[in-house]
Design a protein around this motif. Structure first.
Motif, PDB file in Angstrom:
ATOM      1  N   VAL A 198       0.850  -1.194   0.000  1.00  0.00           N
ATOM      2  CA  VAL A 198       0.000   0.000   0.000  1.00  0.00           C
ATOM      3  C   VAL A 198       0.885   1.243   0.000  1.00  0.00           C
ATOM      4  CG1 VAL A 198      -1.857  -1.167   1.273  1.00  0.00           C
ATOM      5  CG2 VAL A 198      -0.123   0.111   2.532  1.00  0.00           C
ATOM      6  N   ILE A 199       0.233   2.379  -0.309  1.00  0.00           N
ATOM      7  CA  ILE A 199       0.907   3.681  -0.198  1.00  0.00           C
ATOM      8  C   ILE A 199       0.204   4.452   0.915  1.00  0.00           C
ATOM      9  CG2 ILE A 199       1.020   5.916  -1.409  1.00  0.00           C
ATOM     10  CD1 ILE A 199       1.948   4.473  -3.835  1.00  0.00           C
ATOM     11  N   HIS A 201      -0.145   8.423   3.012  1.00  0.00           N
ATOM     12  CA  HIS A 201       0.117   9.848   2.845  1.00  0.00           C
ATOM     13  C   HIS A 201       1.214  10.282   3.831  1.00  0.00           C
ATOM     14  CE1 HIS A 201      -1.288  14.106   1.984  1.00  0.00           C
ATOM     15  NE2 HIS A 201      -0.411  14.230   2.951  1.00  0.00           N
ATOM     16  N   TYR A 219       5.349   6.892   0.340  1.00  0.00           N
ATOM     17  CA  TYR A 219       4.543   7.919   1.013  1.00  0.00           C
ATOM     18  C   TYR A 219       4.296   9.077   0.065  1.00  0.00           C
ATOM     19  CZ  TYR A 219       5.812   5.268   5.057  1.00  0.00           C
ATOM     20  OH  TYR A 219       5.978   4.248   5.933  1.00  0.00           O
ATOM     21  N   ILE A 220       3.119   9.672   0.202  1.00  0.00           N
ATOM     22  CA  ILE A 220       2.831  10.877  -0.574  1.00  0.00           C
ATOM     23  C   ILE A 220       3.713  12.019  -0.090  1.00  0.00           C
ATOM     24  CG2 ILE A 220       1.057  12.598  -1.060  1.00  0.00           C
ATOM     25  CD1 ILE A 220      -0.962  10.295  -1.185  1.00  0.00           C
ATOM     26  N   LEU A 236       5.315   8.283  -7.921  1.00  0.00           N
ATOM     27  CA  LEU A 236       4.323   7.454  -7.227  1.00  0.00           C
ATOM     28  C   LEU A 236       3.380   6.792  -8.230  1.00  0.00           C
ATOM     29  CD1 LEU A 236       3.368   9.677  -4.139  1.00  0.00           C
ATOM     30  CD2 LEU A 236       4.694   7.570  -4.112  1.00  0.00           C
ATOM     31  N   ILE A 240       2.830   2.842  -8.440  1.00  0.00           N
ATOM     32  CA  ILE A 240       1.514   2.208  -8.280  1.00  0.00           C
ATOM     33  C   ILE A 240       1.250   1.281  -9.472  1.00  0.00           C
ATOM     34  CG2 ILE A 240      -0.984   2.657  -8.315  1.00  0.00           C
ATOM     35  CD1 ILE A 240      -0.395   5.224  -6.687  1.00  0.00           C
ATOM     36  N   ILE A 248      -4.418   3.371  -1.171  1.00  0.00           N
ATOM     37  CA  ILE A 248      -3.689   4.518  -0.615  1.00  0.00           C
ATOM     38  C   ILE A 248      -4.326   4.850   0.731  1.00  0.00           C
ATOM     39  CG2 ILE A 248      -3.056   6.932  -0.961  1.00  0.00           C
ATOM     40  CD1 ILE A 248      -3.594   6.452  -4.000  1.00  0.00           C
ATOM     41  N   ARG A 250      -5.023   7.194   3.722  1.00  0.00           N
ATOM     42  CA  ARG A 250      -4.967   8.622   4.021  1.00  0.00           C
ATOM     43  C   ARG A 250      -5.607   8.877   5.384  1.00  0.00           C
ATOM     44  NH1 ARG A 250      -8.192  12.666   3.866  1.00  0.00           N
ATOM     45  NH2 ARG A 250      -9.869  11.840   2.583  1.00  0.00           N
ATOM     46  N   ALA A 259      -3.822  12.524  -2.514  1.00  0.00           N
ATOM     47  CA  ALA A 259      -4.196  11.109  -2.629  1.00  0.00           C
ATOM     48  C   ALA A 259      -5.276  10.942  -3.698  1.00  0.00           C
ATOM     49  CB  ALA A 259      -4.692  10.585  -1.283  1.00  0.00           C
ATOM     50  N   ALA A 268      -5.495   2.723  -8.237  1.00  0.00           N
ATOM     51  CA  ALA A 268      -5.543   2.617  -6.777  1.00  0.00           C
ATOM     52  C   ALA A 268      -6.739   3.375  -6.221  1.00  0.00           C
ATOM     53  CB  ALA A 268      -4.255   3.188  -6.181  1.00  0.00           C
ATOM     54  N   VAL A 270      -8.466   5.292  -2.649  1.00  0.00           N
ATOM     55  CA  VAL A 270      -8.077   5.921  -1.379  1.00  0.00           C
ATOM     56  C   VAL A 270      -8.983   5.396  -0.271  1.00  0.00           C
ATOM     57  CG1 VAL A 270      -7.825   8.110  -0.154  1.00  0.00           C
ATOM     58  CG2 VAL A 270      -7.454   8.017  -2.632  1.00  0.00           C
TER      59      VAL A 270
END
Ligand SMILES: [Zn+2]
Length: 307
Positions: A198-199, A201, A219-220, A236, A240, A248, A250, A259, A268, A270
């Motif tokens: 996962v990503i 924020h 990370y964002i 990013l 992804i 993502i 957040r 995001a 992806a 959020v």
């Protein structure tokens, strides 16, 4: 000598009233720590949090009303690891309550004794923008940590109120038992997500990811507290796509737009996660916070249909 029953009754009421001391006045910096203190302290404590659940705890206004509240407090429970470095020292000074100075019995650093993630190997400088110079301060976001923090708080409450030690023990045990039974249910629910990339924020979900086996690959924010540059966003998007990341994370208090823009440019989606007790509907205590987090993760998981 015989005591008149009415006098005896009045006397017993007086003893009952006196025997029940005023609740300890506790101020906590965050709603998570307030919730844990309430869970352990029950009616022995009167707890107020400074930061709201929806607020970024790194950045809180040091308002005079908080100082006044702290002036009469018996105990300050704070997160430590420099989460509150920008505002808590001002409040403690302004409160002129010596009991709340670090090292006094009225000041409890809740991170004491906890395993902390991401402790920097070399000294960081806040002027470079990193707001996690002593390691990741968002440790309340794993219930395994919450379990341990409950014990830390209980020990301090017992120190301040030795007469109520047995009640505090009992309340702490009951809370930990409830939390433990939830933890095993949550772990079962999350079992299929283990190893998922996962990503996120902000660097805020490491303790949760560590607990559930999620892998946060990027990370964002390039550094905690630093918004992304267009170049970082392009990186990013590529990440992804190449790693087929579908989620993502957040936090409720961060800017929703980066995001969202990433999600629009990729496959992806959020998931907005409450980052503290009170940050979302239904997250009014420590256990229900994780109910909401796990439910939101569950409903955002990609379906496996179609392979
Ligand atoms: Zn942070």
């Amino acid at each position: 000598m015989k005591i008149h029953p009415i006098i005896l009754a009045i006397f017993s009421v007086a003893v009952a009233v006196q025997g029940h001391a005023d609740p300890l006045r506790v101020v906590s910096t965050t709603t998570d720590l307030a919730a844990l203190t309430e869970a352990v302290g029950g009616d022995l404590v009167d707890v107020q949090a400074i930061a709201r659940g929806t607020q970024d705890p790194h950045f809180v206004d040091a308002r005079p009303s908080f100082m006044r509240r702290m002036r009469g407090a018996d105990l300050l429970v704070y997160n430590g690891l420099e989460l509150e470095i920008g505002w808590l020292p001002l409040l403690v000074d302004g409160s002129r309550n010596r009991q709340l100075q670090a090292g006094e019995s009225g000041a409890l650093n809740a991170s004491t004794g906890l395993p902390i993630l991401e402790i920097p190997t070399m000294e960081l400088d806040r002027s470079h923008g990193d707001i996690h110079p002593e390691g990741n301060p968002h440790y309340t976001l794993s219930p395994l940590q919450g379990r341990q923090i409950a014990g830390t708080i209980a020990t301090r409450l017992q120190h301040l109120r030795p007469d109520d030690a047995a009640q505090i023990d009992r309340q702490c045990e009951q809370f930990v038992a409830r939390l433990d039974s939830q933890i095993s249910q949550w772990e079962q629910l999350a079992e299929p997500w283990r190893g998922m990339k996962v990503i996120a924020h902000h660097k805020q979900w490491e303790y949760l990811a560590d607990w559930l086996g999620l892998e946060i690959v990027a990370y964002i924010e390039e550094k905690p507290g630093i918004p992304p540059t267009p170049r970082h966003v392009r990186d990013l998007v590529r990440l992804i796509e190449t790693q087929e990341i579908s989620l993502i994370l957040r936090s409720t208090f961060v800017d929703a737009r980066p995001a969202q823009r990433l999600a629009e440019r990729t496959m992806a989606r959020v998931v907005e996660l409450p980052a503290a007790v009170g940050a979302a509907d239904g997250s009014n205590d420590y256990i229900s916070l994780f109910h909401v987090i796990l439910r939101r993760l569950e409903t955002s998981m990609p379906t496996t249909e179609g392979g």
